[in-house]
Design a protein around this motif. Structure first.
Motif, PDB file in Angstrom:
ATOM      1  N   GLU A   1       5.763   5.781  10.564  1.00 44.23           N
ATOM      2  CA  GLU A   1       4.953   5.991  11.774  1.00 44.23           C
ATOM      3  C   GLU A   1       3.469   5.942  11.429  1.00 44.23           C
ATOM      4  OE1 GLU A   1       5.981   9.618  13.829  1.00 44.23           O
ATOM      5  OE2 GLU A   1       4.183   9.420  15.069  1.00 44.23           O
ATOM      6  N   ALA A   2       3.094   6.587  10.341  1.00 47.65           N
ATOM      7  CA  ALA A   2       1.679   6.645   9.933  1.00 47.65           C
ATOM      8  C   ALA A   2       1.150   5.243   9.648  1.00 47.65           C
ATOM      9  CB  ALA A   2       1.521   7.533   8.709  1.00 47.65           C
TER      10      ALA A   2
ATOM     11  N   ALA B   1      -1.326   2.778  12.058  1.00 50.80           N
ATOM     12  CA  ALA B   1      -2.617   2.420  11.443  1.00 50.80           C
ATOM     13  C   ALA B   1      -2.860   0.913  11.478  1.00 50.80           C
ATOM     14  CB  ALA B   1      -2.662   2.910   9.996  1.00 50.80           C
ATOM     15  N   GLY B   2      -1.774   0.145  11.709  1.00 52.51           N
ATOM     16  CA  GLY B   2      -1.961  -1.302  11.797  1.00 52.51           C
ATOM     17  C   GLY B   2      -1.235  -2.114  10.740  1.00 52.51           C
ATOM     18  N   ALA B   3      -0.327  -1.484  10.002  1.00 51.20           N
ATOM     19  CA  ALA B   3       0.458  -2.238   9.019  1.00 51.20           C
ATOM     20  C   ALA B   3       1.424  -3.170   9.760  1.00 51.20           C
ATOM     21  CB  ALA B   3       1.242  -1.291   8.117  1.00 51.20           C
TER      22      ALA B   3
ATOM     23  N   CYS C   1       0.806  -1.216   0.000  1.00 49.47           N
ATOM     24  CA  CYS C   1       0.000   0.000   0.000  1.00 49.47           C
ATOM     25  C   CYS C   1       0.840   1.269   0.000  1.00 49.47           C
ATOM     26  CB  CYS C   1      -0.901  -0.036   1.239  1.00 49.47           C
ATOM     27  SG  CYS C   1      -2.107   1.280   1.303  1.00 49.47           S
ATOM     28  N   ASP C   2       0.599   2.134  -0.952  1.00 46.35           N
ATOM     29  CA  ASP C   2       1.261   3.439  -1.002  1.00 46.35           C
ATOM     30  C   ASP C   2       0.640   4.339   0.065  1.00 46.35           C
ATOM     31  OD1 ASP C   2       1.349   6.155  -3.413  1.00 46.35           O
ATOM     32  OD2 ASP C   2       2.828   5.583  -1.906  1.00 46.35           O
ATOM     33  N   LYS C   3       1.330   5.429   0.375  1.00 43.65           N
ATOM     34  CA  LYS C   3       0.805   6.329   1.421  1.00 43.65           C
ATOM     35  C   LYS C   3      -0.110   7.411   0.853  1.00 43.65           C
ATOM     36  CE  LYS C   3       2.218   9.600   5.013  1.00 43.65           C
ATOM     37  NZ  LYS C   3       2.332  10.924   4.413  1.00 43.65           N
ATOM     38  N   ASN C   4       0.443   8.212  -0.037  1.00 41.61           N
ATOM     39  CA  ASN C   4      -0.294   9.386  -0.505  1.00 41.61           C
ATOM     40  C   ASN C   4      -1.069   9.085  -1.778  1.00 41.61           C
ATOM     41  OD1 ASN C   4       0.784  11.288   1.487  1.00 41.61           O
ATOM     42  ND2 ASN C   4       2.723  10.866   0.474  1.00 41.61           N
TER      43      ASN C   4
END
Lengths: 143, 132
Positions: free
Chosen positions: B97-98, B102-104, B60-63
């Protein structure tokens, strides 16, 4: 001799460009690297145009400018375009500082690096086509 | 070399809005004979899970537009999807951190290295084979 020179030139360009992308090339996907590069330039040309338009239509909207540049930066990573990536980072830093002049200067550098990269990669693939597939030395049978 | 003595191929889910990144990541996953599904943003990804689709690994990408990666990861986990390995992939600062909050399960810097992906795919395969 000519063939060896061409292969050397192509190898030199390759080292500075995108080793991992070429590692994904195989017999089933012999033009994989060229396809990736082609896709990159289609996407990046559009993204550069989006940034230019955003800077004209939405002056001072650093969040918007940054969001567009973020996409371009992400795209650069996929082919190891580190110089262009660095200029994208510089632009984003200027956005963070709300420095419009800094953004404009960085953006000019982004466009310049984009043009240089395109030229280098076009030369690289042209060299590869001229050099042909890599040959291996074979010893003929018989004594 | 990834080995899978028994069982079905790994079901990989790419969540990424940048086409060239998806193209390269897909090529890497095909090297390991993964089945590949792609979503272009976090909301599309969440919709797949809401429809009951199952995956072994999510990259999964972030932005991304509409819904970011970490936001999607949080919502996917909230659905009770705890078995799937979720990998956050980003070049952004603070992305690790994000994603982790989030649960990754894992965070990997862009660009993803083939060796790193191989290790994760092998881990997923070992887990699948252990459940057979």
């Amino acid at each position: 001799m000519e063939y060896a020179n061409l292969r050397r030139q192509a190898a030199s360009l390759k080292r500075s460009l995108f080793d991992q992308v070429e590692d994904l090339q195989d017999e089933a996907s012999p033009n994989f690297a060229e396809e990736v590069v082609s896709l990159f330039f289609k996407d990046s040309a559009r993204l550069v145009a989006n940034i230019e338009q955003a800077m004209e239509k939405y002056p001072g909207d650093f969040n918007r400018w940054d969001a567009h540049m973020q996409q371009l930066k992400g795209s650069c990573f996929s082919i190891g375009a580190s110089k262009m990536n660095n200029e994208c980072t510089s632009f984003r830093n200027s956005c963070g500082q709300e420095n419009a002049e800094g953004c404009r200067k960085s953006f000019q550098k982004v466009k310049r690096e984009h043009a240089i990269l395109r030229q280098k990669l076009e030369s690289y693939f042209q060299l590869l086509r001229q050099a042909g597939p890599a040959r291996t030395a074979t010893r003929s049978g018989g004594k | 070399m990834v080995s899978n003595a028994q069982g079905s191929p790994v079901k990989a889910f790419i969540v990424e809005d940048i086409r060239v990144c998806t193209f390269v990541l897909s090529a890497m996953l095909r090297m390991f004979n993964c089945e590949i599904v792609v979503a272009n943003n976090g909301k599309e990804a969440l919709d797949f899970f809401l429809e009951g689709k199952k995956f072994d690994i999510v990259l999964c990408d972030k932005n991304m537009p509409i819904m970011s990666g970490p936001e999607a990861v949080k919502k996917i986990r909230a659905l009770g999807e705890t078995d799937v390995m979720i990998v956050g992939v980003s070049a952004d600062e603070n992305a690790m951190e994000a994603f982790m909050s989030a649960g990754a399960d894992v965070f990997v810097d862009k660009p993803m290295k083939i060796e790193t992906l191989e290790t994760m795919i092998q881990e997923v395969m070992n887990k699948k084979n252990a459940m057979i």
